[in-house]
Design an enzyme around this catalytic site. Structure first.
Site, PDB file in Angstrom:
ATOM      1  N   LYS A   1       0.813  -1.225   0.000  1.00  7.64           N
ATOM      2  CA  LYS A   1       0.000   0.000   0.000  1.00  7.64           C
ATOM      3  C   LYS A   1       0.852   1.284   0.000  1.00  7.64           C
ATOM      4  O   LYS A   1       2.061   1.235   0.275  1.00  7.64           O
ATOM      5  CB  LYS A   1      -0.923  -0.026   1.224  1.00  7.64           C
ATOM      6  CG  LYS A   1      -1.933  -1.172   1.197  1.00  7.64           C
ATOM      7  CD  LYS A   1      -2.940  -1.029   2.329  1.00  7.64           C
ATOM      8  CE  LYS A   1      -3.962  -2.140   2.282  1.00  7.64           C
ATOM      9  NZ  LYS A   1      -5.038  -1.953   3.279  1.00  7.64           N
TER      10      LYS A   1
ATOM     11  N   TYR B   1     -12.632  -2.130  -3.940  1.00  8.36           N
ATOM     12  CA  TYR B   1     -13.129  -2.284  -2.563  1.00  8.36           C
ATOM     13  C   TYR B   1     -14.657  -2.186  -2.485  1.00  8.36           C
ATOM     14  O   TYR B   1     -15.206  -1.858  -1.427  1.00  8.36           O
ATOM     15  CB  TYR B   1     -12.490  -1.236  -1.654  1.00  8.36           C
ATOM     16  CG  TYR B   1     -11.084  -1.587  -1.186  1.00  8.36           C
ATOM     17  CD1 TYR B   1     -10.830  -2.741  -0.445  1.00  8.36           C
ATOM     18  CD2 TYR B   1     -10.004  -0.753  -1.460  1.00  8.36           C
ATOM     19  CE1 TYR B   1      -9.550  -3.053   0.000  1.00  8.36           C
ATOM     20  CE2 TYR B   1      -8.717  -1.055  -1.023  1.00  8.36           C
ATOM     21  CZ  TYR B   1      -8.506  -2.202  -0.295  1.00  8.36           C
ATOM     22  OH  TYR B   1      -7.237  -2.507   0.155  1.00  8.36           O
TER      23      TYR B   1
ATOM     24  N   HIS C   1      -2.264  -5.374   1.513  1.00  5.76           N
ATOM     25  CA  HIS C   1      -3.576  -6.028   1.355  1.00  5.76           C
ATOM     26  C   HIS C   1      -3.323  -7.439   0.845  1.00  5.76           C
ATOM     27  O   HIS C   1      -2.397  -7.660   0.072  1.00  5.76           O
ATOM     28  CB  HIS C   1      -4.428  -5.275   0.323  1.00  5.76           C
ATOM     29  CG  HIS C   1      -5.611  -6.076  -0.154  1.00  5.76           C
ATOM     30  ND1 HIS C   1      -6.789  -6.145   0.547  1.00  5.76           N
ATOM     31  CD2 HIS C   1      -5.766  -6.894  -1.231  1.00  5.76           C
ATOM     32  CE1 HIS C   1      -7.625  -6.949  -0.086  1.00  5.76           C
ATOM     33  NE2 HIS C   1      -7.029  -7.413  -1.167  1.00  5.76           N
TER      34      HIS C   1
END
Ligand code: CMP
Length: 140
Positions: A11, A51, A117
Site C-alpha cells: 500500500k 473495494y 492487502h
C-alpha cells in the site's frame, strides 16, 4: 494443501517508506513466489471498484482516498496454501492486534495505513488477480 495464487498489494504508506524490498523478502522467506508484480497508481474509480464490497462501511471513503493517494505495488504470490499463508505473514488487519513478526505489526502505521492487502479467500484471489493482471503478465 494445494498450490494457490493470491493477490497482494503493497500500500501507499509502505511504498512511501521504501519498504517494497523488505516486504517482498518476507514473502520469499516464507516460501511464497512473486510470479507477477507491478508498481502503479490506482485511480479513485478503480479503487472504488476494487473495494466495492466495503462500500457501505464508514471507512470506505477514507480507504478509497488513501489507496489512490500514492503508488502501490500489486503482485501475485504463488505457493502452498498461498491465500492463508499470505494472511498469516501479513497479520491482523489492525497492526495493533497483529502478531509480532508479521508485516502489519512490524510496518503498519494504523488500521488504514496497514502496509499490505491480501485476498481473503481463493474465490476473491481469482477475482482480484484478474483485476490487476492479464494472463500474459503472470509467469509461473
Ligand atoms: P485490506 O486488507 O486492504 O481490506 C480492506 C481495508 O479496509 C483493510 O485492509 C484496512 O486497511 C481498511 N479497514 C478495515 N477496517 C477499517 C476501519 N475500521 N477503519 C479504517 N480502515 C479500515
Amino acid at each position: 494443501m494445494s498450490i494457490q495464487k493470491t493477490l497482494s498489494i503493497i500500500k501507499p504508506d509502505a511504498t512511501a517508506r521504501n519498504l517494497t524490498g523488505i516486504i517482498n523478502a518476507r514473502f520469499e522467506q516464507a516460501g511464497l513466489r512473486i510470479i507477477a508484480q507491478k508498481r502503479l497508481r490506482i485511480t479513485r474509480e478503480q479503487v472504488e471498484k476494487f473495494y466495492e464490497i466495503h462500500r457501505e462501511k464508514a471507512f470506505y471513503e477514507s480507504l478509497c482516498e488513501y489507496m489512490s493517494s500514492g503508488p502501490v505495488v500489486a503482485q501475485v504470490l504463488c505457493g502452498e496454501d498461498a491465500v492463508a499463508k499470505n494472511r498469516e505473514i501479513m497479520g491482523a488487519t489492525n497492526p495493533a492486534n497483529a502478531e509480532v513478526g508479521t508485516i502489519r505489526r512490524d510496518f503498519g502505521e494504523s488500521i488504514e495505513h496497514n502496509a499490505v492487502h491480501g485476498s481473503d479467500s481463493l474465490e476473491n484471489a481469482e477475482i482480484e488477480i484478474r483485476f490487476f493482471f492479464s494472463q500474459l503478465e503472470i509467469i509461473e
